[in-house]
Design a protein around this motif. Structure first.
Motif, PDB file in Angstrom:
ATOM      1  N   UNK A 267      -0.958   5.723  -6.674  1.00 31.04           N
ATOM      2  CA  UNK A 267      -1.127   4.773  -6.322  1.00 31.04           C
ATOM      3  C   UNK A 267      -0.075   3.530  -7.604  1.00 31.04           C
ATOM      4  N   UNK A 268       0.151   3.383  -8.429  1.00 30.98           N
ATOM      5  CA  UNK A 268       0.941   2.522  -9.208  1.00 30.98           C
ATOM      6  C   UNK A 268       2.407   1.972  -8.512  1.00 30.98           C
ATOM      7  N   UNK A 269       2.988   3.636  -8.407  1.00 31.56           N
ATOM      8  CA  UNK A 269       4.853   2.827  -7.739  1.00 31.56           C
ATOM      9  C   UNK A 269       4.160   2.319  -6.454  1.00 31.56           C
ATOM     10  N   UNK A 270       3.451   2.712  -5.761  1.00 30.44           N
ATOM     11  CA  UNK A 270       2.941   1.760  -4.166  1.00 30.44           C
ATOM     12  C   UNK A 270       2.496   0.104  -4.915  1.00 30.44           C
ATOM     13  N   UNK A 271       1.388   0.001  -6.109  1.00 27.13           N
ATOM     14  CA  UNK A 271       1.296  -1.121  -5.772  1.00 27.13           C
ATOM     15  C   UNK A 271       2.582  -2.026  -6.498  1.00 27.13           C
ATOM     16  N   UNK A 272       3.492  -1.719  -7.750  1.00 25.21           N
ATOM     17  CA  UNK A 272       4.935  -2.144  -7.548  1.00 25.21           C
ATOM     18  C   UNK A 272       5.405  -2.622  -6.510  1.00 25.21           C
ATOM     19  N   UNK A 273       5.676  -2.026  -5.516  1.00 29.14           N
ATOM     20  CA  UNK A 273       6.495  -2.306  -4.397  1.00 29.14           C
ATOM     21  C   UNK A 273       5.103  -3.124  -3.314  1.00 29.14           C
ATOM     22  N   UNK A 274       3.932  -2.778  -3.662  1.00 24.76           N
ATOM     23  CA  UNK A 274       3.397  -3.851  -3.045  1.00 24.76           C
ATOM     24  C   UNK A 274       3.522  -4.778  -3.357  1.00 24.76           C
ATOM     25  N   UNK A 275       3.287  -5.409  -4.824  1.00 26.22           N
ATOM     26  CA  UNK A 275       3.955  -6.591  -5.214  1.00 26.22           C
ATOM     27  C   UNK A 275       5.370  -7.523  -5.730  1.00 26.22           C
ATOM     28  N   UNK A 276       6.213  -6.054  -5.305  1.00 29.45           N
ATOM     29  CA  UNK A 276       7.144  -7.110  -4.690  1.00 29.45           C
ATOM     30  C   UNK A 276       7.156  -7.368  -3.143  1.00 29.45           C
ATOM     31  N   UNK A 277       6.855  -6.446  -2.253  1.00 29.24           N
ATOM     32  CA  UNK A 277       6.332  -7.217  -0.757  1.00 29.24           C
ATOM     33  C   UNK A 277       5.626  -8.746  -0.914  1.00 29.24           C
ATOM     34  N   UNK A 278       4.509  -8.884  -1.898  1.00 26.17           N
ATOM     35  CA  UNK A 278       4.451  -9.968  -1.638  1.00 26.17           C
ATOM     36  C   UNK A 278       5.045 -11.229  -1.879  1.00 26.17           C
ATOM     37  N   UNK A 279       5.349 -10.613  -3.083  1.00 24.41           N
ATOM     38  CA  UNK A 279       6.465 -11.916  -3.317  1.00 24.41           C
ATOM     39  C   UNK A 279       7.587 -12.606  -2.779  1.00 24.41           C
ATOM     40  N   UNK A 280       7.579 -11.596  -1.755  1.00 22.56           N
ATOM     41  CA  UNK A 280       8.774 -11.759  -0.899  1.00 22.56           C
ATOM     42  C   UNK A 280       8.767 -12.477   0.574  1.00 22.56           C
ATOM     43  N   UNK A 281       6.759 -12.439   0.587  1.00 21.19           N
ATOM     44  CA  UNK A 281       6.353 -13.808   1.839  1.00 21.19           C
ATOM     45  C   UNK A 281       5.285 -12.712   2.480  1.00 21.19           C
ATOM     46  N   UNK A 282       5.086 -11.100   2.740  1.00 21.84           N
ATOM     47  CA  UNK A 282       4.586 -10.231   3.100  1.00 21.84           C
ATOM     48  C   UNK A 282       3.360  -9.684   3.202  1.00 21.84           C
ATOM     49  N   UNK A 283       2.366  -9.834   3.940  1.00 18.83           N
ATOM     50  CA  UNK A 283       1.326  -9.359   4.073  1.00 18.83           C
ATOM     51  C   UNK A 283       1.092  -7.959   3.630  1.00 18.83           C
ATOM     52  N   UNK A 284       0.405  -7.190   3.189  1.00 16.97           N
ATOM     53  CA  UNK A 284       0.516  -5.724   3.268  1.00 16.97           C
ATOM     54  C   UNK A 284      -1.123  -4.997   2.910  1.00 16.97           C
ATOM     55  N   UNK A 285      -1.029  -3.915   3.520  1.00 15.68           N
ATOM     56  CA  UNK A 285      -1.549  -2.445   2.445  1.00 15.68           C
ATOM     57  C   UNK A 285      -1.311  -1.471   2.488  1.00 15.68           C
ATOM     58  N   UNK A 286      -2.141  -0.822   1.101  1.00 16.50           N
ATOM     59  CA  UNK A 286      -1.687  -0.355   0.941  1.00 16.50           C
ATOM     60  C   UNK A 286      -2.306   1.137   1.376  1.00 16.50           C
ATOM     61  N   UNK A 287      -2.150   2.606   1.605  1.00 17.02           N
ATOM     62  CA  UNK A 287      -2.160   3.349   2.906  1.00 17.02           C
ATOM     63  C   UNK A 287      -2.406   4.638   1.839  1.00 17.02           C
TER      64      UNK A 287
END
Length: 289
Positions: A267-287
């Motif tokens: 989950x930590x790895x997915x959260x790192x990617x989510x932070x990158x995507x959100x900083x790029x302006x995308x709305x995200x959900x971890x699945x």
């Protein structure tokens, strides 16, 4: 056939929009637009965006994009401003003229936002605005509070998710798309469990020596960036993400094309990617897979 809506996050890029104490309209509108889009997609609406990152497009370009995509509705999200800070507060929606379904949608959005706590300043006709005049489909521009009102900014920040839901609900109510009611249990009915048969001895199954125990695999995680009923929109987002070096792919199921990024063991790895995507302006959900 599902409705299609183009959501426009006002301003962007070199155009910050209204600015107050370092706060920029373009940032608020992008975050809110992506949150609204996520809700609408989950409710079966095909959603397109004029921008999902901090880029500039002229109002004319945005109107032409909506026309070329042949969407059913165009919704533009903005923050208002007034010459004197903290002199005015509230929400208002703008339309080309006060008629038809666009007026109904604008009124419904305002009423939903009023329920959050905003002052409802009503719906106004603004035929001179390019995104309202040049679009061929019903168009609404929503001014979600005044950016130079501390009261409105507090409402915006403290109720962000509720505001996104309110705007989405205003749109869905106009289209007659409502969440089906879930029946509540009868409070007067007490569930009765069957009594065991006293003459029947419980049977304990013997283990099957030929069956190997099933060891569950550890969960894997991925990040969802969008869900569409139209494959073209999913492919467009996947291409956009790939150009930004995000490992995007598309999965299909339950009538939706979901744009996913990566597969991660923790989950930590997915959260790192989510932070990158959100900083790029995308709305995200971890699945979890």
């Amino acid at each position: 056939m599902p409705y299609s809506i183009m959501l426009d996050a006002g301003h962007g890029g070199r155009d910050p929009g209204a600015v107050y104490n370092g706060r920029q309209e373009k940032t608020d509108t992008l975050a809110l637009t992506l949150a609204i889009g996520q809700i609408l997609q989950e409710r079966g609406i095909d959603v397109l965006y004029t921008r999902t990152t901090d880029i500039y497009e002229s109002p004319y370009q945005k109107a032409m994009e909506a026309n070329e995509a042949d969407v059913d509705f165009f919704i533009s999200i903005h923050r208002n401003s007034f010459p004197k800070p903290n002199a005015v507060s509230g929400v208002e929606s703008l339309v080309y003229d006060k008629s038809g379904i666009k007026l109904e949608m604008a009124e419904n959005i305002n009423e939903q936002l009023e329920g959050i706590g905003f002052v409802n300043l009503g719906v106004k006709a603004r035929p001179g605005l390019v995104v309202l005049r040049r679009t061929k489909m019903p168009a609404v521009l929503v001014e979600v509070g005044f950016i130079n009102s501390d009261t409105d900014n507090m409402l915006f920040d403290d109720n962000f998710s509720d505001i996104a839901l309110a705007i989405a609900e205003g749109i869905l109510d106009t289209l007659g798309i409502n969440t089906p009611a879930v029946p509540l249990p009868d409070e007067n009915e007490i569930p009765v469990a069957p009594l065991p048969d006293e003459n029947e001895a419980p049977i304990t199954p013997l283990p099957d020596e030929n069956v190997s125990p099933v060891i569950p695999l550890p969960p894997r995680y991925t990040v969802q960036v969008g869900a569409f009923r139209n494959a073209m929109y999913a492919e467009r987002l996947q291409q956009e993400l790939s150009e930004l070096d995000f490992p995007a792919s598309i999965t299909e199921g339950n009538g939706l094309y979901r744009v996913m990024v990566g597969v991660f063991p923790t989950l930590a790895d997915a959260a790192d990617m989510e932070r990158l995507l959100r900083s790029a302006g995308y709305q995200t959900v971890i699945v979890s897979q």
